[in-house]
Design an enzyme around this catalytic site. Structure first.
Site, PDB file in Angstrom:
ATOM      1  CB  CYS A 253      47.152  38.305 -32.262  1.00 49.19           C
ATOM      2  SG  CYS A 253      47.516  37.793 -33.955  1.00 49.19           S
TER       3      CYS A 253
ATOM      4  CG  HIS B  19      48.498  43.846 -31.377  1.00 46.32           C
ATOM      5  ND1 HIS B  19      48.646  42.671 -30.667  1.00 46.32           N
ATOM      6  CD2 HIS B  19      48.377  43.488 -32.673  1.00 46.32           C
ATOM      7  CE1 HIS B  19      48.614  41.648 -31.501  1.00 46.32           C
ATOM      8  NE2 HIS B  19      48.457  42.107 -32.725  1.00 46.32           N
TER       9      HIS B  19
ATOM     10  CG  HIS C 121      52.656  38.725 -33.143  1.00 43.70           C
ATOM     11  ND1 HIS C 121      51.989  38.446 -31.962  1.00 43.70           N
ATOM     12  CD2 HIS C 121      51.677  39.000 -34.047  1.00 43.70           C
ATOM     13  CE1 HIS C 121      50.698  38.557 -32.143  1.00 43.70           C
ATOM     14  NE2 HIS C 121      50.470  38.884 -33.393  1.00 43.70           N
TER      15      HIS C 121
END
Lengths: 331, 89, 408
Positions: free
Chosen positions: C169, C302, C337
């Site tokens: 990520c 995040h 995401h």
């Protein structure tokens, strides 16, 4: 930049080279599997159970390189891999198909991500330093070296742990075969890690003088790079470690490079020992460093008394050309 | 199902599923599986949840139920005996 | 040739828009793009909501102007890359501008991806599994991460430097970081840096096995969060130094003033309870910019919505800022995401926050993880005097990266 620790796991048994030396043997058959050490002696058995082969290879060579350099923790961990963790990718894909997206297990998925090797090394060392993973086909290792050099320019006192790993699985072998990659040449795999610092040490193997990467260069661009590298080498290169394979369609490129280096340049085709795989130049770097550490090379008609500079060159059908120049260091 | 047999089966299955390098005799049924004892972690817990579903057809909707059920082989056996749905056919 | 690194161009495609303007419009209107899975063929289509780009592969092929068989990842990446180059004034008449003022430009592409061509591979695999001679090879040409980047590079005409980062990520944040470092070192004149990931069964099922997917619309940074929703998309920045910005005639508005990459080294997928990696990444970025924490006006979190990430990230933030929290929100409540793309996409959203002095909200919050009033932004907020924004991207393998953007 000095290579102060170097470790490789390859079809050529070299993991114990510092103790046992290197005996050149060419792998037989269509597939070459790495010659592996007893991992249980190197890695905590409780951790090994979850590590696939590529991770074991990466972790073992990383730890070994660090040990040689006398380091507990590097300041940067940079890893290259073209295919990533294929075994776990294949396992998860197979289960995905067989179970039709039901009752899948997490371990294979977690282990399949490209950054797992680098992450696992950091985890085992509890190392919070800069950590990156490059995945650019046959330049994955060279680009990792580029970043290492950049890092050391930005942080001259640091130590960089840099390496690359790629594995061969039943699925990947069957698939890559269809691309004709192994038509004349053995399929291979391997891992290698190096500790690079700006200062030489007792554990120094060789100096890393230059790394160049090109994508689909024309003849003029190749020529320019060759001249730069020759200049860096002080005018001449003693040994060319060539990524050329038997029946290589890129034969012309290798010919032109040899021409620039001089018709009598001694050549060692390293893929004869490690097999064909994208990050084989990491193995070549290990081999070059090894030869330079000895200062000479006696092998199959090659007799070089004073080995001062070794140039690694590979070119593939996709158009990636890479050069790595290493030099002998008088300790 | 015979509880003793179930405990033996569980030991075998856990070793296989989690790739543990030990023998069934090495596991004490009442010993903790996580933390100390076998030292399993959260990923192993997820693997065990799949094991429950695959072999015993028991679905854990909530990962948080895990720690209670997977405390030891004994608690796992108790849970299975209490919740197992009969086999199809 | 050290110096400031500026954003010369941006390109974005996600479930909330096919270009930057559409993305920002949705953020302003509070319209998320997450819902039942309509494009990916999966048994979980109605189980796990996801943020899919609202386009079929055929539509993406037209938008990207690619021909032949291409992974959705490649197409998304190319679309965003072209938009960024166009804004920077480097894409004209369907071609890359390779010279400027008579001088030839060294242009590099640093992309990133976790999925790469897996969307095609997983279609190839069943036939191949049954018979190793079956399956069409063209479906695996773009399997490798490096291959998707290579196809993008070839479509754009970039040859000087091509690289792909894959650190889960944090990938595109790392790509942007490497780009900045190379510019400062004088190794390149222009860097196109970012990332792309398409939704795939592999990823969807993989995350499902970790039991971190929410079966409802996610509520990241809410105390009652249930997990994350996956998204897909691509984001790219064109980065350039001072002189190049002037040569391009681009306004020097947003600068990448700090960045850091640290490793949590705690567990393969879970973040440490004390948020060590996150803490070090944020602190490293702030230190590099030579700022005090109090200078940070906003954090683009995040904020995935998993129990673990949001707890760890908020802990790290508290360790760094104490109770003097900057405003913060997670745009993953809009986009889901987007894995490798999130660093770049969220960099773009952060840059817009600076340029337009607005903070985008965290949607669907009832009880924020940080309860201090006003800290977690829940509605579009106009601000003044916003100078510095931090953007976090924390990934599997402990890879934590933070980018710090400043108004020039």
């Amino acid at each position: 930049m000095y290579i102060n620790g170097a470790s490789a796991i390859s079809p050529l048994p070299v993991f114990d080279a510092l103790n046992e030396g290197v005996r050149f043997t060419e792998p037989e058959g269509a597939r070459a599997k790495v010659s592996e050490p007893d991992y249980s002696k190197l890695i905590d058995p409780k951790l090994i159970r979850r590590m696939s082969r590529i991770i074991r290879m990466g972790v073992a060579t990383a730890m070994d390189a660090l040990k040689q350099a006398g380091l507990q923790q590097p300041d940067a961990i940079i890893t290259g891999t073209a295919y990533g963790c294929l075994d776990d990718t294949g396992i998860f894909l197979r289960r995905l198909v067989e179970n039709q997206e039901e009752m899948l297990t997490p371990t294979a998925f977690i282990q399949s991500t490209h950054n797992t090797v680098g992450a696992q090394v950091a985890l085992m060392l509890k190392c919070h330093s800069y950590n990156n993973t490059y995945v650019q086909r046959s330049q994955s290792f060279e680009l990792s070296l580029h970043d290492s050099r950049l890092w050391l320019t930005e942080n001259p006192d640091h130590s960089v742990l840099v390496g690359a790993a790629d594995e061969l699985t039943d699925y990947s072998f069957a698939l890559l075969q269809r691309f004709g990659l192994f038509r004349y040449h053995t399929a291979g795999e391997g891992a290698a890690y190096f500790v690079i610092q700006n200062k030489a040490a007792d554990s120094t193997w060789a100096q890393l003088k230059g790394v160049r990467t090109l994508f689909r260069p024309d003849a003029a661009q190749l020529d320019l790079i060759m001249k730069e590298l020759l200049a860096l080498a002080g005018g001449s290169v003693d040994l060319l470690l060539s990524g050329e394979r038997r029946g290589d369609p890129e034969g012309e490129n290798y010919k032109s490079v040899k021409q620039v280096l001089g018709a009598e340049i001694p050549v060692l085709q390293y893929k004869n020992y490690c097999g064909e795989y994208p990050t084989a130049s990491a193995f070549a770097t290990w081999l070059a460093a090894w030869c330079l550490k000895q200062g000479k090379l006696e092998h199959e008609g090659l007799s070089i008394d004073r080995l001062r500079n070794v140039l690694i060159y590979q070119a593939d059908a996709a158009g990636y050309h890479s050069f790595i120049l290493l030099s002998h260091v008088k300790l | 199902m015979n509880r003793e047999q179930l405990v033996e089966d569980l030991k075998q299955q856990i070793i296989e599923q989690l790739n543990l390098q030990i023998k069934p005799e090495d596991i004490v049924a009442s010993d903790p599986l996580f933390g100390e004892g076998l030292g399993l972690d959260s990923i192993d817990a997820l693997e065990l949840i799949v094991l429950m579903q695959q072999k015993y057809r028991i679905k854990l909707a909530n990962a948080e139920e895990g720690p209670k059920i997977f405390k030891s082989i004994d608690t796992m056996a108790d849970f299975i005996l209490a919740n197992q749905t009969p086999a199809a056919g | 040739m050290s110096g400031a690194v500026y954003i010369a161009g941006r390109g974005a495609i996600s479930c909330i828009g096919k270009n930057v303007q559409e993305n920002i419009g949705a953020l302003r209107r509070g319209e998320a793009g997450i819902g039942a899975i309509r494009y990916l063929r999966t048994v979980h289509a109605n189980t796990f909501p996801a943020g899919e780009v609202k386009a079929t592969n055929e539509e993406l092929r037209d938008l990207s102007e690619l021909t032949g068989t291409n992974s959705r990842t490649t197409m998304l990446g190319l679309i965003a890359a072209k938009e960024a180059l166009t804004e920077a004034g480097l894409w004209e008449g369907g071609q890359l501008k390779k010279t400027l003022g008579g001088r030839s430009l060294r242009i590099g592409l640093i992309s990133s991806t976790t999925v790469a061509g897996m969307d095609l591979t997983e279609e190839f695999f069943p036939a191949f599994m049954a018979n190793h001679s079956a399956g069409r090879l063209r479906n695996v040409y773009q399997h490798e991460a490096g291959a998707t980047t290579e196809y993008i590079a070839r479509a754009l005409g970039i040859t000087e430097y091509i690289n792909t980062i894959s650190t889960a990520c944090s990938s595109s944040a790392n790509a942007i970081m490497l780009g900045a470092r190379m510019l400062k070192a004088g190794m390149l004149d222009i860097v196109l840096a970012g990332g792309t990931d398409a939704l795939s069964k592999f990823t969807l099922n993989g995350f499902s096995t970790l039991m971190i997917l929410d079966q409802q619309l996610c509520q990241p940074f809410d105390q009652n969060r249930r997990g994350l929703n996956l998204g897909e998309g691509a984001g790219f920045l064109v980065l350039a130094g001072e002189q190049m910005m002037e040569a391009l005639g681009r306004e020097k508005r947003v600068r990448l003033s700090g960045y850091a990459n640290a490793n949590d080294a705690h567990h393969q997928t879970a973040s440490s309870p004390d948020g060590t990696g996150s803490f070090m990444a944020m602190k490293g970025a702030i230190d590099m910019a030579q700022l005090n924490c109090s200078a940070i006006g906003y954090i683009n979190l995040h904020g995935t919505g998993t129990q673990n990430n949001d707890a760890s990230e908020s802990t790290a933030i508290h360790r760094l800022f104490g109770d003097e929290y900057p405003a913060m929100s997670t745009t993953k409540s809009f986009t889901g995401h987007t894995l490798a793309a999130c660093g770049a996409l969220e960099a773009i959203y952060s840059a817009v926050s600076l340029e337009e002095q607005i903070l985008f909200p965290s949607l669907r919050i009832s009880l924020p993880v940080i309860e201090k009033p006003g800290v977690v932004v829940q509605e579009l907020r106009r601000v003044s005097g916003l100078q510095h924004v931090l953007s976090n991207s924390f990934g599997f393998g402990g890879n934590c990266s933070s980018l710090l953007f400043s108004l020039s």
